[in-house]
Design a protein around this motif. Structure first.
Motif, short mmCIF file in Angstrom:
data_model
loop_
_atom_site.label_atom_id
_atom_site.label_comp_id
_atom_site.label_asym_id
_atom_site.label_seq_id
_atom_site.Cartn_x
_atom_site.Cartn_y
_atom_site.Cartn_z
N PRO A 175 0.84 -1.21 0.00
CA PRO A 175 0.00 0.00 0.00
C PRO A 175 0.87 1.25 0.00
N LEU A 176 0.33 2.32 -0.57
CA LEU A 176 1.05 3.58 -0.58
C LEU A 176 1.14 4.14 0.83
N ALA A 177 2.28 4.67 1.13
CA ALA A 177 2.47 5.27 2.45
C ALA A 177 1.69 6.57 2.55
N ASP A 178 1.15 6.85 3.74
CA ASP A 178 0.45 8.10 3.95
C ASP A 178 1.43 9.27 3.86
N PRO A 179 0.97 10.39 3.35
CA PRO A 179 1.88 11.54 3.27
C PRO A 179 2.35 11.96 4.65
N PRO A 180 3.56 12.48 4.76
CA PRO A 180 4.06 12.88 6.08
C PRO A 180 3.21 13.98 6.69
N HIS A 181 3.02 13.88 7.99
CA HIS A 181 2.22 14.85 8.72
C HIS A 181 3.13 15.55 9.72
N TYR A 182 3.25 16.85 9.57
CA TYR A 182 4.16 17.61 10.41
C TYR A 182 3.36 18.33 11.49
N ALA A 183 3.27 17.70 12.65
CA ALA A 183 2.54 18.29 13.76
C ALA A 183 3.06 17.71 15.06
N ALA A 184 2.91 18.47 16.12
CA ALA A 184 3.30 18.03 17.47
C ALA A 184 2.26 18.56 18.45
N ARG A 185 1.97 17.75 19.47
CA ARG A 185 0.94 18.11 20.43
C ARG A 185 1.44 17.89 21.84
N MET A 186 0.93 18.69 22.76
CA MET A 186 1.33 18.59 24.16
C MET A 186 0.10 18.80 25.04
N SER A 187 -0.15 17.84 25.93
CA SER A 187 -1.22 17.97 26.92
C SER A 187 -0.60 18.33 28.26
N LEU A 188 -1.17 19.31 28.93
CA LEU A 188 -0.59 19.84 30.17
C LEU A 188 -1.36 19.32 31.38
N PRO A 189 -0.66 18.88 32.42
CA PRO A 189 -1.37 18.40 33.61
C PRO A 189 -2.10 19.51 34.34
N ASP A 190 -1.55 20.73 34.30
CA ASP A 190 -2.19 21.89 34.94
C ASP A 190 -2.31 23.00 33.90
N PRO A 191 -3.42 23.71 33.89
CA PRO A 191 -3.58 24.80 32.92
C PRO A 191 -2.54 25.89 33.12
N ILE A 192 -2.16 26.51 32.02
CA ILE A 192 -1.21 27.62 32.05
C ILE A 192 -1.87 28.82 31.37
N GLY A 193 -1.35 30.01 31.66
CA GLY A 193 -1.91 31.21 31.06
C GLY A 193 -0.93 32.33 30.90
#
Length: 481
Positions: free
Chosen positions: A222-240
């Protein structure tokens, strides 16, 4: 899954036409038929037929130029659609798909129900498709093109024995040679001695036969999925706080730039998404003047956007995505150069974050002998500095709309008044005759010829004057430095 009329079906879906229709493609220095609809085939037309002959046979034939690149893109769209049936979907030639439905047919109520669902959806989409199902990839290919149906489980030879040898994915020369030997079907080929066939046609013939009958394995890639350039971060405590958000953005940038560097690409547009605890998402868009993957240079550009967001009760998730990327190969750095030749792009990006990247513009040379058309204005982020400005005669630094002065003779006036200033001609160089570009709709140049003069005055002004022979008069259009 074979689409025998992929190209014509794609065009007719967008622009339906009643009657014979064909796509043409230039081959061997001649226009030939590339793909036809059923009405055109019923008129006796066929693929690779000269277009002139086709018009003679069928005067009512509608035609359009073929677009193989667009057909390839459409086939990739169909490949993504086919993943609803199974995860293993590959491209088969220019007009087919191959699916490995092992373990997924029961989700649709069995193989017959799955095939029925495929046909119904493709028919509603206006696509002609032939589907073959078999234990092997070769058997499915043969049935799709030469005998649509389903091969018996564990006994592919019983289903394929009556199909022509062309169903084994052989080239045209091999098929003709086998037919001349009397081997016209797969059953005839299976009953022939293998050693003489291998000596005359090579091992590829026997390999295709064994693959179709299940003696040799053949995988689906099968054809490989196109590269996805993203990064995510979940924080234990909210920041502001601003510093906390920028620190999180810095961590995401480091991860994202590492992926960009691994694929030798650079980001041209970035989107930072900040999710608040009340589930509202805030976005910060960043557009760059050139491809970039240096986190230290990108991070300061987010300061303005991050400083304007309202964190509310806090931010608990951050996501950074490169929405537009461009190739950015690695360059060799020598002792003569540090490799930093893109400081101008950094400056354009910084200014663009404040006033808009499209508002940062540059002048580029244009191929025109008309003074007003000797340059174009383009967005600096979407263009590169042009080559040297080429002019057979010197051009003034300042250009402005023509301003009339007194005078009707072909020679520059000895004394004239311009902008409430009385000037006296000291030296005049010219004329340089410039003809209008008749193919451009420019009202200012429809009056006719212009004879340009470089005039130096005793008061120190160096002006660019022109004279209109067809309607005698003098005008000032520029001033030299």
């Amino acid at each position: 899954m074979w689409f025998p009329r992929l190209a014509s079906d794609r065009v007719l879906r967008a622009h339906p036409i009643d009657g014979p229709f064909a796509l043409t493609l230039r081959q061997a220095n001649a226009e030939r038929l590339y793909c036809l609809n059923p009405e055109a085939e019923r008129q006796g037309l066929h693929r690779e037929m000269p277009f002139a002959d086709a018009r003679a046979f069928c005067p009512a034939l509608h035609s359009r130029p073929a677009d193989p690149v667009g057909d390839a893109r459409f086939l990739h769209v169909l490949r993504r659609w086919a993943t609803r049936y199974c995860p293993w979907v590959g491209i088969e030639g220019d007009d087919g798909l191959v699916l490995d439905i092992t373990g997924s047919a029961h989700l649709f109520g069995g193989e017959p129900m799955m095939l029925s669902d495929m046909r119904q959806r493709l028919n509603r989409a206006g696509l002609t498709a032939r589907i073959g199902l078999g234990d092997t990839r070769g058997a499915a290919w043969a049935l799709a093109r030469f005998g649509e149906g389903r091969a018996e489980t564990g006994q592919p030879l019983d289903t394929l024995t009556g199909l022509p040898v062309a169903a084994l994915r052989l080239d045209g020369k091999t098929v003709i040679a086998l037919q001349r030997l009397g081997l016209r079907t797969i059953g005839d080929l299976e009953g022939a001695a293998r050693a003489p066939l291998a000596r005359r046609f090579g091992l590829d013939l026997l390999l295709r036969l064994d693959q179709a009958l299940g003696r040799q394995p053949e995988q689906i890639a099968p054809l490989a999925d196109p590269p996805h350039y993203a990064a995510r971060m979940s924080l234990p405590d909210p920041i502001g706080l601003f510093d906390d958000v920028m620190a999180g953005t810095s961590r995401l940038l480091d991860r994202l730039c590492a992926r960009l560097k691994a694929r030798e690409t650079g980001a041209r547009a970035l989107r930072l998404t900040l999710r608040r605890v009340d589930q509202e998402a805030l976005t910060v868009e960043l557009r760059l003047a050139g491809p970039l993957r240096d986190a230290a240079r990108i991070l300061p550009l987010f300061e303005r956007g991050v400083g304007e967001i309202d964190a509310g009760y806090g931010i608990d998730q951050m996501r950074l995505e490169a929405t537009q990327v461009e190739p950015l190969p690695v360059h060799q750095i020598s002792h003569m150069s540090s490799g930093r030749t893109d400081r101008l792009n950094d400056l354009i990006s910084r200014i663009g974050t404040r006033i808009g990247l499209e508002n940062v513009q540059r002048f580029l040379p244009a191929d025109s002998h008309i003074p007003e058309r000797g340059f174009i204005i383009a967005a600096a982020a979407c263009s590169k500095p042009g080559g040297p400005w080429v002019a057979l005669r010197p051009r003034p630094v300042r250009l402005f709309p023509p301003e009339p002065i007194a005078g009707t003779r072909p020679r520059p006036p000895e004394r004239f008044r311009w902008r409430r200033i009385s000037l006296t001609t000291a030296r005049a160089t010219g004329p340089e005759r410039i003809a209008p570009e008749w193919w451009l709709p420019d009202e200012n140049w429809r009056s006719g010829l212009r004879d340009y003069w470089h005039v130096e005055t005793r008061q120190g002004r160096r002006l660019w004057l022109f004279y209109t022979p067809q309607n005698p008069g003098w005008f000032v259009q520029g001033e030299f430095a």
